[in-house]
Write a protein that holds these residues in place. Sequence first.
Motif, mmCIF file in Angstrom:
data_model
loop_
_atom_site.group_PDB
_atom_site.id
_atom_site.type_symbol
_atom_site.label_atom_id
_atom_site.label_comp_id
_atom_site.label_asym_id
_atom_site.label_seq_id
_atom_site.Cartn_x
_atom_site.Cartn_y
_atom_site.Cartn_z
ATOM 1 N N GLY A 136 0.794 -1.222 0.000
ATOM 2 C CA GLY A 136 0.000 0.000 0.000
ATOM 3 C C GLY A 136 0.825 1.269 0.000
ATOM 4 O O GLY A 136 0.288 2.353 -0.202
ATOM 5 N N SER A 137 2.141 1.140 0.204
ATOM 6 C CA SER A 137 2.966 2.355 0.276
ATOM 7 C C SER A 137 3.048 3.090 -1.068
ATOM 8 O O SER A 137 3.272 4.294 -1.094
ATOM 9 N N LEU A 138 2.842 2.383 -2.188
ATOM 10 C CA LEU A 138 2.884 3.032 -3.504
ATOM 11 C C LEU A 138 1.547 3.674 -3.893
ATOM 12 O O LEU A 138 1.515 4.526 -4.769
ATOM 13 N N ALA A 139 0.477 3.243 -3.259
ATOM 14 C CA ALA A 139 -0.853 3.710 -3.672
ATOM 15 C C ALA A 139 -0.981 5.235 -3.731
ATOM 16 O O ALA A 139 -1.516 5.764 -4.705
ATOM 17 N N PRO A 140 -0.495 5.988 -2.731
ATOM 18 C CA PRO A 140 -0.669 7.447 -2.792
ATOM 19 C C PRO A 140 0.134 8.123 -3.904
ATOM 20 O O PRO A 140 -0.295 9.133 -4.454
ATOM 21 N N THR A 141 1.304 7.592 -4.234
ATOM 22 C CA THR A 141 2.186 8.258 -5.194
ATOM 23 C C THR A 141 2.173 7.625 -6.573
ATOM 24 O O THR A 141 2.574 8.235 -7.553
ATOM 25 N N GLY A 142 1.735 6.366 -6.660
ATOM 26 C CA GLY A 142 1.762 5.634 -7.919
ATOM 27 C C GLY A 142 3.041 4.837 -8.066
ATOM 28 O O GLY A 142 4.011 5.036 -7.334
ATOM 29 N N LEU A 143 3.014 3.927 -8.995
ATOM 30 C CA LEU A 143 4.163 3.079 -9.318
ATOM 31 C C LEU A 143 4.894 3.727 -10.485
ATOM 32 O O LEU A 143 4.299 3.982 -11.528
ATOM 33 N N HIS A 144 6.168 4.028 -10.307
ATOM 34 C CA HIS A 144 6.952 4.691 -11.352
ATOM 35 C C HIS A 144 7.983 3.725 -11.924
ATOM 36 O O HIS A 144 8.709 3.072 -11.173
ATOM 37 N N VAL A 145 8.036 3.664 -13.251
ATOM 38 C CA VAL A 145 9.029 2.847 -13.965
ATOM 39 C C VAL A 145 9.552 3.681 -15.127
ATOM 40 O O VAL A 145 8.793 4.044 -16.019
ATOM 41 N N GLY A 146 10.837 3.991 -15.088
ATOM 42 C CA GLY A 146 11.435 4.775 -16.164
ATOM 43 C C GLY A 146 10.771 6.124 -16.338
ATOM 44 O O GLY A 146 10.704 6.645 -17.450
ATOM 45 N N GLY A 147 10.266 6.684 -15.252
ATOM 46 C CA GLY A 147 9.620 7.990 -15.313
ATOM 47 C C GLY A 147 8.139 7.939 -15.644
ATOM 48 O O GLY A 147 7.451 8.944 -15.532
ATOM 49 N N SER A 148 7.613 6.769 -16.055
ATOM 50 C CA SER A 148 6.176 6.633 -16.319
ATOM 51 C C SER A 148 5.462 6.276 -15.024
ATOM 52 O O SER A 148 5.948 5.460 -14.252
ATOM 53 N N LYS A 149 4.316 6.897 -14.823
ATOM 54 C CA LYS A 149 3.548 6.674 -13.591
ATOM 55 C C LYS A 149 2.346 5.785 -13.879
ATOM 56 O O LYS A 149 1.587 6.038 -14.815
ATOM 57 N N TYR A 150 2.197 4.740 -13.059
ATOM 58 C CA TYR A 150 1.072 3.823 -13.146
ATOM 59 C C TYR A 150 0.253 3.943 -11.868
ATOM 60 O O TYR A 150 0.819 4.009 -10.772
#
Length: 131
Positions: free
Chosen positions: A58-72
């Motif tokens: 759940g720690s990523l939920a507020p900020t989103g998942l970032h990969v190579g600068g793309s936000k999911y």
Amino acid sequence: MSWQTYVDEHLMCDIDGHHLTCAAILGHDGSVWAQSSAFPQFKSDEVSAIMKDFDEPGSLAPTGLHVGGSKYMVIQGEPGAVIRGKKGAGGITVKKTGQALVFGIYDEPLTPGQCNMVVERLGDYLVDQGL
């Protein structure tokens, strides 16, 4: 079998005439074991944030998942085992094994379920192998 073979033959396999946009296998420390040619370049803090979410779901939920600068946007997953994200008509699945992170990124016409199946099947196999 080389790690690149796992990416090329298992993650980038044909699924009803389509395949993942890109895929990779990384160590827990963020070192790239193998990746498809189009896989984005990770930033060091992105892998750290993903590993933190496996330890603290759940720690990523507020900020989103970032990969190579793309936000999911983080969507349902399996705490401590799988993180899934959505971005527009595509998304990402990340499966954690004992030593690795298996990534699959997809776009339509591939479905989230197809991406999950490919990534998690390889991840489960690696877990079974003690990796």
